[in-house]
Design a protein around this motif. Structure first.
Motif: not given
Length: 79
Positions: A47-48, A50-51, A55
């Motif tokens: 999840k992180d 992908r974030k 960005l």
């Protein structure tokens, strides 16, 4: 070095067919590699990750605080 520590090192070295010096150096080297990897690699959840990638692909517009920091940086650094 306490006798108990020396005896344990000697026993471990003997079990591996090494001298105490070889055992201590090899063990210290392995631990050093582990520390270097742990401290130099950033692990992210999926999840992180992908974030972060999102960005990077679509960075937010700079806010006033960032613009001011860039101005201050450019005023203090000669390129």
């Amino acid at each position: 070095m306490p006798d108990k520590v020396r005896a344990t090192l000697e026993q471990a070295a003997e079990l591996l067919g090494a001298t105490v010096n070889q055992f201590v150096v090899q063990t210290a080297y392995q631990e050093a590699q582990r520390v270097v990897e742990r401290e130099s690699v950033i692990r992210l959840s999926q999840k992180d990750a992908r974030k972060v990638l999102a960005l990077l692909d679509h960075p937010p517009k700079p806010n006033k605080r960032l613009r001011n920091a860039v101005k201050e940086f450019k005023g203090t650094v000669r390129a």
